[in-house]
Design an enzyme around this catalytic site. Structure first.
Site, PDB file in Angstrom:
ATOM      1  N   HIS A  71       0.836  -1.192   0.000  1.00  0.00           N
ATOM      2  CA  HIS A  71       0.000   0.000   0.000  1.00  0.00           C
ATOM      3  C   HIS A  71       0.876   1.250   0.000  1.00  0.00           C
ATOM      4  CE1 HIS A  71      -2.826  -2.743   2.586  1.00  0.00           C
ATOM      5  NE2 HIS A  71      -2.805  -3.115   1.312  1.00  0.00           N
ATOM      6  N   TYR A 134       3.141   2.440  13.617  1.00  0.00           N
ATOM      7  CA  TYR A 134       3.595   3.481  12.707  1.00  0.00           C
ATOM      8  C   TYR A 134       2.936   4.817  13.015  1.00  0.00           C
ATOM      9  CZ  TYR A 134      -0.517   1.631  10.150  1.00  0.00           C
ATOM     10  OH  TYR A 134      -1.765   1.168   9.792  1.00  0.00           O
TER      11      TYR A 134
END
Length: 469
Positions: A71, A134
Site C-alpha cells: 500500500h 507506525y
C-alpha cells in the site's frame, strides 16, 4: 534475528530516495527492554525529516506469515516494531526514474524505517504476536487516495520468506494490480499565488503546465477567507510560492489603500504562514527592498535590520516577520521588478515612441530585476534546497538611477537619450495631486548569499538590452 541491544542511533540510505532505514538504541536487562521509539530532537538532528506526525497506528498480528500490503499512502510514515519480527518490503510507486525499485529488510524492535509518501509498504510476520506500529503525518480519511501493488507481482519479485500460497493474506491484497497497471503517485503539488502578475506569469513560463503545479488568483483562492484551512487538502501540497501582493506604493498612503495593503501583505500572509506551518509546506514569499530606508552606502545584507519608510514597506516587513516563523520558508527580497505588463521599462518605451520627453528621478539608485530572472532564482532555491531563510535576489551589475535606466531605454529603442531630464525626488513630487510614498534612495541588495548557493544572477543592464532587442 535477535533484537540487538545498545546500538547507536544511525541511519542507512536505501535504493529508494527518501526511504531510510534506522538503527534504534534498545536498552535491555533481565526485566525486558526499553527504547525511545520516536524522539524528535535526536532523530531530526541525525537526519530524519521533521515530518510532523499527527496519528499513531498499531497493527497486531498473531500468526507467523501474516502478510499485508503493498500500500502506498498519501502521507509519510515512521514504522517500527513493538514486539516480534517482520520481513519488510518497500516499492517506489512514485512518478520518476525509481518507479518500481524494491528494498527489503528485516525489522525487530531495534530497527525502524522512514517511509515517504508514495512508497508502497508491505510486511510479513516472522514471529507470533508481532506488533507493528507506525506514526503518520496526516489523519486517516475515507477519502484518502491510495495506490496498491500486488504482493505477487512478477516485475518486482519480492523474495517473501514464507511463500504467499502459505501466508495469511486478505482478499483485497490478493487482487491488487500488477506494476504495469499501477498509476504512479504524482509529486506533491506546487501552488503559485498571484498567477496573473508579472512574477506569476514568469513562473508559469518556467514551470509550464505540469500536472502537479496549480496557478491561482485571488478570485480562485481568497487568503483572507476563514475557509482557507479547508479550501484545499493541504497535505497534498509541498510548496506555496506567494507571488501575490499589494504593490500600489503611493495608494497605500491613503486610508483605503492602507487597509488594502495590510489585508493583502499581512493578514493574508499570516493565514498562509499558519497553513504552511501546520502542513509542513515550504512557503516561498517574495519581499521588497522597501523594507529598508535606503540610508546605507553599502548594499543591504539579508541580516540587516529592517527600517521601512512608508506603509507599503511596513506591510512587507510585517509579512516577512510572519513568514520567518514557518519552519520551511524562503523569503526572497528583490527590487525594481520588470516583467510582462505595466512597468517602468514599458512606460519609458511608450513615452519614447509617442514623442514624450519625461522628467525622471535621478537620486534613487538600485538594480532592475527581470521577472524571468526572479522566477529562475526561486526555482533554483526549490531545486537545491539550501538553508531556509532570507535571500536577496535582484539583477546583478552596476546600480543605476531611474533616469539612467530611462536613458538606456531611449537609446536601445532608437531614440535620443537627452530627451530624458534627470530631476531630484523633491522636484519630481512637487505639486503632486495625491500622496506620494517615501522611497529608499539606495535600493542595492547584496547578492553574496544567493550566489553561494550556486545561482549567478544576470547583469541587469545586459538583460535590459536583451529585452529591448
Amino acid at each position: 534475528m535477535v533484537t540487538e541491544f545498545d546500538k547507536a542511533l544511525a541511519s542507512h540510505e536505501t535504493g529508494i530516495p527518501g526511504l531510510v532505514l534506522w538503527d534504534l538504541p534498545v536498552h535491555g536487562d533481565n526485566r525486558g527492554w526499553f527504547k525511545e521509539n520516536w524522539q524528535r530532537e535526536k532523530m531530526v538532528a541525525a537526519g530524519l525529516p521533521d515530518f510532523g506526525p499527527v496519528q499513531n497506528n498499531v497493527s497486531f498480528n498473531d500468526a507467523v506469515g501474516t502478510t499485508r500490503g503493498i500500500h502506498a499512502e498519501p502521507w509519510d510514515k515512521w514504522v517500527s516494531i513493538a514486539a516480534g519480527r517482520i520481513f519488510g518490503a518497500w516499492v517506489d510507486l512514485r512518478e520518476g526514474p525509481t518507479f518500481g525499485v524494491v528494498f527489503t529488510a528485516e525489522l525487530d524492535p531495534s530497527r525502524a524505517i522512514f517511509v515517504p509518501r508514495g512508497v508502497g509498504n508491505a510486511y510479513q510476520t516472522l514471529a507470533p504476536d508481532t506488533v507493528y506500529a507506525y506514526l503518520v503525518n496526516d489523519h486517516w480519511s475515507p477519502d484518502a487516495s491510495y495506490t496498491f501493488l500486488n504482493l505477487a507481482d512478477e516485475a518486482v519479485a519480492i523474495p517473501w520468506p514464507i511463500p504467499l500460497a502459505d501466508a495469511e493474506l486478505s482478499a483485497k491484497d490478493r487482487t491488487h494490480p500488477r506494476l504495469a497497471e499501477v498509476t504512479a503517485v504524482p509529486p506533491r503539488r506546487t501552488l503559485v499565488l498571484g498567477a496573473n502578475g508579472q512574477l506569476g506569469r514568469a513562473l508559469r513560463a518556467e514551470l509550464g503546465d505540469a500536472s502537479h503545479v496549480e496557478y491561482t488568483t485571488r478570485a480562485d483562492l481568497d487568503l483572507t477567507s476563514p475557509d482557507l484551512v479547508t479550501a484545499r487538502h493541504w497535505r497534498d501540497y509541498d510548496t506555496i510560492v506567494n507571488a501575490a501582493a499589494y504593490t500600489a506604493v503611493d495608494l497605500a498612503e491613503t486610508p483605503q489603500g492602507r487597509a488594502d495593503a495590510w489585508a493583502a501583505n499581512v493578514t493574508a500572509v499570516a493565514a498562509l504562514a499558519r497553513v504552511a506551518t501546520e502542513h509542513g509546506i515550504t512557503l516561498v514569499h517574495v519581499s521588497s527592498d522597501y523594507v529598508f530606508d535606503g540610508s546605507l552606502e553599502r548594499p543591504r545584507r539579508e541580516a540587516d535590520p529592517v527600517s521601512p519608510l512608508g506603509v507599503y514597506g511596513q506591510t512587507k516587513a510585517a509579512g516577512d516577520a510572519l513568514v520567518a516563523t514557518v519552519p520551511r520558508h524562503y523569503i526572497v527580497r528583490t527590487s525594481w521588478v520588470i516583467g510582462d505588463g505595466g512597468n517602468f521599462v514599458s512606460t519609458m518605451r511608450g513615452l519614447a515612441e509617442r514623442g514624450v520627453d519625461p522628467r525622471v528621478v535621478d537620486d534613487q539608485v538600485g538594480r532592475l530585476t527581470f521577472a524571468g530572472e526572479l522566477a529562475r532564482g526561486i526555482l533554483h532555491l526549490l531545486r537545491t534546497r539550501p538553508a531556509y531563510g532570507v535571500y536577496n535576489l535582484t539583477g546583478a551589475g552596476q546600480a543605476m538611477s531611474w533616469a539612467r535606466i530611462a536613458r538606456e531605454v531611449f537609446t536601445l529603442t532608437g531614440h535620443d537619450p537627452s530627451r530624458v531630464t534627470p530631476v531630484t525626488t523633491e522636484e519630481y513630487t512637487a505639486g503632486a495631486a495625491g500622496p506620494i510614498a517615501p522611497r529608499p534612495r539606495r535600493s542595492i541588495l547584496d547578492l553574496t548569499k544567493i550566489e553561494a548557493t550556486g545561482f549567478t544572477p544576470r547583469d541587469a543592464l545586459a538583460s535590459l538590452r536583451e529585452r529591448l532587442g
